[in-house]
Enzyme design. Sequence first.
Site, PDB file in Angstrom:
ATOM      1  N   ASP A  30       0.853  -1.185   0.000  1.00 48.49           N
ATOM      2  CA  ASP A  30       0.000   0.000   0.000  1.00 48.49           C
ATOM      3  C   ASP A  30       0.890   1.236   0.000  1.00 48.49           C
ATOM      4  O   ASP A  30       1.886   1.310   0.725  1.00 48.49           O
ATOM      5  CB  ASP A  30      -0.918  -0.001   1.225  1.00 48.49           C
ATOM      6  CG  ASP A  30      -2.059   0.994   1.088  1.00 48.49           C
ATOM      7  OD1 ASP A  30      -3.230   0.557   1.026  1.00 48.49           O
ATOM      8  OD2 ASP A  30      -1.792   2.218   1.042  1.00 48.49           O
ATOM      9  N   ASN A  87     -12.822  -3.102   2.830  1.00 49.39           N
ATOM     10  CA  ASN A  87     -13.789  -2.009   2.894  1.00 49.39           C
ATOM     11  C   ASN A  87     -14.721  -2.135   1.692  1.00 49.39           C
ATOM     12  O   ASN A  87     -14.267  -2.340   0.561  1.00 49.39           O
ATOM     13  CB  ASN A  87     -13.058  -0.665   2.858  1.00 49.39           C
ATOM     14  CG  ASN A  87     -12.148  -0.474   4.053  1.00 49.39           C
ATOM     15  OD1 ASN A  87     -12.479  -0.896   5.155  1.00 49.39           O
ATOM     16  ND2 ASN A  87     -10.998   0.147   3.845  1.00 49.39           N
ATOM     17  N   GLY A  93     -16.061   2.649   3.804  1.00 47.63           N
ATOM     18  CA  GLY A  93     -14.868   3.481   3.619  1.00 47.63           C
ATOM     19  C   GLY A  93     -14.054   3.124   2.383  1.00 47.63           C
ATOM     20  O   GLY A  93     -12.885   3.478   2.283  1.00 47.63           O
ATOM     21  N   GLN A  94     -14.668   2.426   1.435  1.00 44.40           N
ATOM     22  CA  GLN A  94     -13.940   2.039   0.219  1.00 44.40           C
ATOM     23  C   GLN A  94     -13.663   3.270  -0.635  1.00 44.40           C
ATOM     24  O   GLN A  94     -14.549   4.101  -0.862  1.00 44.40           O
ATOM     25  CB  GLN A  94     -14.765   1.022  -0.574  1.00 44.40           C
ATOM     26  CG  GLN A  94     -14.026   0.472  -1.786  1.00 44.40           C
ATOM     27  CD  GLN A  94     -14.818  -0.610  -2.521  1.00 44.40           C
ATOM     28  OE1 GLN A  94     -15.976  -0.872  -2.184  1.00 44.40           O
ATOM     29  NE2 GLN A  94     -14.194  -1.222  -3.504  1.00 44.40           N
ATOM     30  N   HIS A 100     -10.262  -5.442  -3.094  1.00 42.38           N
ATOM     31  CA  HIS A 100      -8.932  -5.670  -2.506  1.00 42.38           C
ATOM     32  C   HIS A 100      -9.071  -6.054  -1.042  1.00 42.38           C
ATOM     33  O   HIS A 100     -10.008  -5.645  -0.359  1.00 42.38           O
ATOM     34  CB  HIS A 100      -8.034  -4.437  -2.643  1.00 42.38           C
ATOM     35  CG  HIS A 100      -8.653  -3.151  -2.181  1.00 42.38           C
ATOM     36  ND1 HIS A 100      -9.560  -2.453  -2.942  1.00 42.38           N
ATOM     37  CD2 HIS A 100      -8.492  -2.437  -1.046  1.00 42.38           C
ATOM     38  CE1 HIS A 100      -9.935  -1.358  -2.286  1.00 42.38           C
ATOM     39  NE2 HIS A 100      -9.309  -1.330  -1.125  1.00 42.38           N
ATOM     40  N   HIS A 102      -6.930  -5.644   2.409  1.00 47.85           N
ATOM     41  CA  HIS A 102      -5.788  -5.061   3.123  1.00 47.85           C
ATOM     42  C   HIS A 102      -5.222  -6.139   4.052  1.00 47.85           C
ATOM     43  O   HIS A 102      -5.974  -6.762   4.819  1.00 47.85           O
ATOM     44  CB  HIS A 102      -6.220  -3.879   4.000  1.00 47.85           C
ATOM     45  CG  HIS A 102      -6.788  -2.709   3.260  1.00 47.85           C
ATOM     46  ND1 HIS A 102      -6.070  -1.561   3.020  1.00 47.85           N
ATOM     47  CD2 HIS A 102      -8.018  -2.495   2.725  1.00 47.85           C
ATOM     48  CE1 HIS A 102      -6.845  -0.686   2.377  1.00 47.85           C
ATOM     49  NE2 HIS A 102      -8.022  -1.224   2.191  1.00 47.85           N
TER      50      HIS A 102
HETATM   51  P1  AMP Z   1      -9.809   1.433   0.324  1.00 48.99           P
HETATM   52  O1  AMP Z   1      -9.927   2.789   0.948  1.00 48.99           O
HETATM   53  O2  AMP Z   1     -10.177   0.295   1.202  1.00 48.99           O
HETATM   54  O3  AMP Z   1     -10.525   1.413  -1.020  1.00 48.99           O
HETATM   55  O4  AMP Z   1      -8.257   1.201   0.047  1.00 48.99           O
HETATM   56  C1  AMP Z   1      -7.574   1.769  -1.010  1.00 48.99           C
HETATM   57  C2  AMP Z   1      -6.119   1.696  -0.663  1.00 48.99           C
HETATM   58  O5  AMP Z   1      -5.367   1.886  -1.842  1.00 48.99           O
HETATM   59  C3  AMP Z   1      -5.634   2.762   0.331  1.00 48.99           C
HETATM   60  O6  AMP Z   1      -5.072   2.130   1.482  1.00 48.99           O
HETATM   61  C4  AMP Z   1      -4.593   3.539  -0.461  1.00 48.99           C
HETATM   62  O7  AMP Z   1      -3.486   3.947   0.334  1.00 48.99           O
HETATM   63  C5  AMP Z   1      -4.176   2.521  -1.510  1.00 48.99           C
HETATM   64  N1  AMP Z   1      -3.615   3.074  -2.739  1.00 48.99           N
HETATM   65  C6  AMP Z   1      -4.103   4.098  -3.468  1.00 48.99           C
HETATM   66  N2  AMP Z   1      -3.345   4.304  -4.550  1.00 48.99           N
HETATM   67  C7  AMP Z   1      -2.345   3.381  -4.510  1.00 48.99           C
HETATM   68  C8  AMP Z   1      -1.233   3.069  -5.350  1.00 48.99           C
HETATM   69  N3  AMP Z   1      -0.980   3.755  -6.472  1.00 48.99           N
HETATM   70  N4  AMP Z   1      -0.421   2.053  -4.982  1.00 48.99           N
HETATM   71  C9  AMP Z   1      -0.653   1.360  -3.844  1.00 48.99           C
HETATM   72  N5  AMP Z   1      -1.691   1.594  -3.032  1.00 48.99           N
HETATM   73  C10 AMP Z   1      -2.528   2.589  -3.346  1.00 48.99           C
END
Ligand code: AMP
Length: 114
Positions: A30, A87, A93-94, A100, A102
């Site tokens: 991340d 999420n 909170g997505q 994905h 985490h």
């Molecule tokens: P969510 O809020 O559950 O949709 O998670 C999205 C996640 O993607 C967040 O933890 C961001 O930090 C991560 N994220 C966004 N852009 C990138 C990227 N280019 N490379 C890696 N992680 C990313």
Amino acid sequence: MGDCLFCRIVERKIPSKIVHEDELVVAFEDVNPQAPTHMLVIPRKHIPSLKETDAADAALLGHLMTVCAKIAKQKGLADSGYRLVTNTGPNGGQTVFHLHIHLLGGRPMEWPPG
Ligand code: AMP
Ligand code: ZN
């Protein structure tokens, strides 16, 4: 999908630190880590969120989980423990609409989550 950030990571059109990939899933660090270990494990196939899955995706979803467990073991987190989070939708909170998981570890997690 051309406008999906995580599809672009799968296609290697934007850079990421990939830690695992196979025919079904990709795992990468991340960009904004919330714990000493913070990976995202995603299907290669574009699925917007858990909401769009059904029984036909059961094997893929199971594979995502077992890959998380494998990476956690490789990172030395198996005994200390870790947390998986998916999420889903606005209240979940997505922010990125490509399914994905985490994988968070390396520090104690709190409950309930914020
Ligand atoms: P969510 O809020 O559950 O949709 O998670 C999205 C996640 O993607 C967040 O933890 C961001 O930090 C991560 N994220 C966004 N852009 C990138 C990227 N280019 N490379 C890696 N992680 C990313
Ligand atoms: Zn996508």
